[in-house]
Design an enzyme around this catalytic site. Sequence first.
Site, short mmCIF file in Angstrom:
data_model
loop_
_atom_site.label_atom_id
_atom_site.label_comp_id
_atom_site.label_asym_id
_atom_site.label_seq_id
_atom_site.Cartn_x
_atom_site.Cartn_y
_atom_site.Cartn_z
N SER A 282 -7.59 4.62 9.62
CA SER A 282 -8.24 4.71 8.31
C SER A 282 -7.51 3.81 7.30
O SER A 282 -8.12 3.00 6.59
CB SER A 282 -8.22 6.18 7.86
OG SER A 282 -8.54 6.29 6.51
N ARG B 166 -14.16 13.78 8.37
CA ARG B 166 -12.87 14.41 8.72
C ARG B 166 -12.48 15.45 7.69
O ARG B 166 -11.92 16.51 8.02
CB ARG B 166 -11.78 13.33 8.79
CG ARG B 166 -11.87 12.46 10.02
CD ARG B 166 -11.01 11.23 9.86
NE ARG B 166 -9.62 11.55 9.62
CZ ARG B 166 -8.75 10.78 8.96
NH1 ARG B 166 -9.13 9.61 8.48
NH2 ARG B 166 -7.51 11.16 8.79
N ASP C 124 -14.89 3.73 7.71
CA ASP C 124 -13.85 4.65 7.24
C ASP C 124 -14.41 5.58 6.17
O ASP C 124 -14.08 6.77 6.14
CB ASP C 124 -12.64 3.89 6.69
CG ASP C 124 -11.61 4.86 6.15
OD1 ASP C 124 -11.13 5.69 6.94
OD2 ASP C 124 -11.31 4.83 4.95
N LYS D 224 -8.83 -0.60 6.25
CA LYS D 224 -9.15 -1.05 4.88
C LYS D 224 -8.23 -2.22 4.49
O LYS D 224 -8.66 -3.17 3.86
CB LYS D 224 -8.97 0.11 3.89
CG LYS D 224 -10.08 1.14 3.99
CD LYS D 224 -9.84 2.34 3.09
CE LYS D 224 -8.71 3.19 3.57
NZ LYS D 224 -8.78 4.61 3.37
N HIS E 218 0.85 -1.19 0.00
CA HIS E 218 0.00 0.00 0.00
C HIS E 218 0.89 1.23 0.00
O HIS E 218 1.83 1.34 0.79
CB HIS E 218 -0.89 0.00 1.25
CG HIS E 218 -1.74 1.23 1.36
ND1 HIS E 218 -2.91 1.39 0.64
CD2 HIS E 218 -1.58 2.37 2.08
CE1 HIS E 218 -3.43 2.58 0.92
NE2 HIS E 218 -2.65 3.19 1.80
N1 URA Z 1 -5.27 7.79 3.43
C1 URA Z 1 -6.32 7.17 4.02
O1 URA Z 1 -6.82 6.15 3.55
N2 URA Z 1 -6.80 7.73 5.17
C2 URA Z 1 -6.28 8.84 5.74
O2 URA Z 1 -6.76 9.25 6.77
C3 URA Z 1 -5.19 9.46 5.10
C4 URA Z 1 -4.70 8.92 3.94
#
Ligand code: URA
Length: 449
Positions: free
Chosen positions: A183, A168, A161, A187, A82
């Site tokens: 966050s 946010r 999320d 995922k 990632h």
């Molecule tokens: N990428 C994400 O998936 N979440 C965040 O909060 C910041 C970057």
Amino acid sequence: MRIYDIIRKKRDGKELSDEEITFFVDGYTLGEISDYQASALLMAIFINGMNRRETVDLTMAMARSGDISDLSAVSGAKADKHSTGGVGDKTTLIAAPIAAACGVKVAKMSGRGLGHTGGTIDKLESIAGYKTDLSKDRFIEITNKTGLSIIGQSGNLAPADKKLYALRDVTATIESLPLIVSSILSKKIATGADCMVFDVKAGSGSFCKTTVEAQRLAQELVAVGAYAGKKVTALVTDMDSPLGYAIGNSLEVIEAVEVLSGGGPSDLRLLCVEIAAEMLALCGKGELEQCRGLAQKALTSGQAKKCFVAMVKEHGGDTKILEDTSRFPRALYSYSVKAERGGYITAVDTERLGIASLLLGAGRTKKDDRIDYLAGISLRKKKGDYIEKGAELAVLYASHGNFDEAAEMFVSALTFGDEAPKISPLIIERTYSTFISSQQKPIWNRISQ
Ligand code: URA
């Protein structure tokens, strides 16, 4: 339990229990907690932070808020990678096939680009016919057959999320370490891989503008990931320059195919080999140095390219253009940007290059914007290069033919000087999982259920 009491507790700087965190995440996902109360709690977390235990509990509650992908039908070790997002970052298209060619399975769910950073799914969709929306059975079948499959994220992956990130974004609570970590990791945990390599970008093209911020994020991702029962490694890598020379979807696929064919830019090749080597090492394929050798061999032997082509074919994509990239469609219009002065390129505001690419049509500012797969930027020079006045800095591509705004943005991103700048190393730091002690195991057992 009342959300009011949870907000007050965090407002007063106290530690929230797992039950309180789960109550908040579940209640907000189901619409039982209002946006204004969730916003107040997010701001209290932003100001007072969360300790490691709270961050682990928040991550797991968010991961459990939707489907958790079951990859047990995929044989062998499963790895994922990632990137926290950058400009010209096409590493998944190269590192994933390298890992697959070396015997590790990569069943990957990727995202689309938003804002100035690109997304793997948009890049893959620039290959005519490539389907990113497949059934779970077909996803697993392709992974078992070719070693890898890359699809879009399922609609019900960590829905907490999705809602919290949107909130946010409008309540100035994005830049909070526990919120960012939960966050990203929720995922990844929901996608089901055992081993994960995070490429945490640092610099002007990343949301972590400084190395220190990126290092803290890398350390926290590795530590929280380990508590979640995952094997995690993080690399902090330079994003003060775009990766490679291509920015924009089909331009980036062409550059990725060049690397898979044994050529391509050296920075891109190096980073992909390192990411793939870390994936292999996490999956038990040997020591890092040995895995680096395996990764390089997969590139030079053409095995990694074979895996990529096989995956694209199974996804319905046109593989003829991968064998001969000159067959890739090209944008209708191009525009050459020339240097207005001579000298060294001493600094690049990489985010501005990403915005220039977006203005050309390669990205989206809203989730539902349509993108132009052929639009983008082909750099001729990068940070540290010397250039004569009037020489070509880049070629911009677009189907709309209006280059004024993008060219202005591009030029404003570059700083020139008379002395060569210091170039930071591409790989700034590596962070590995720490040992989870037996006293910590009860937490581990609870969160990995
Ligand atoms: N990428 C994400 O998936 N979440 C965040 O909060 C910041 C970057």
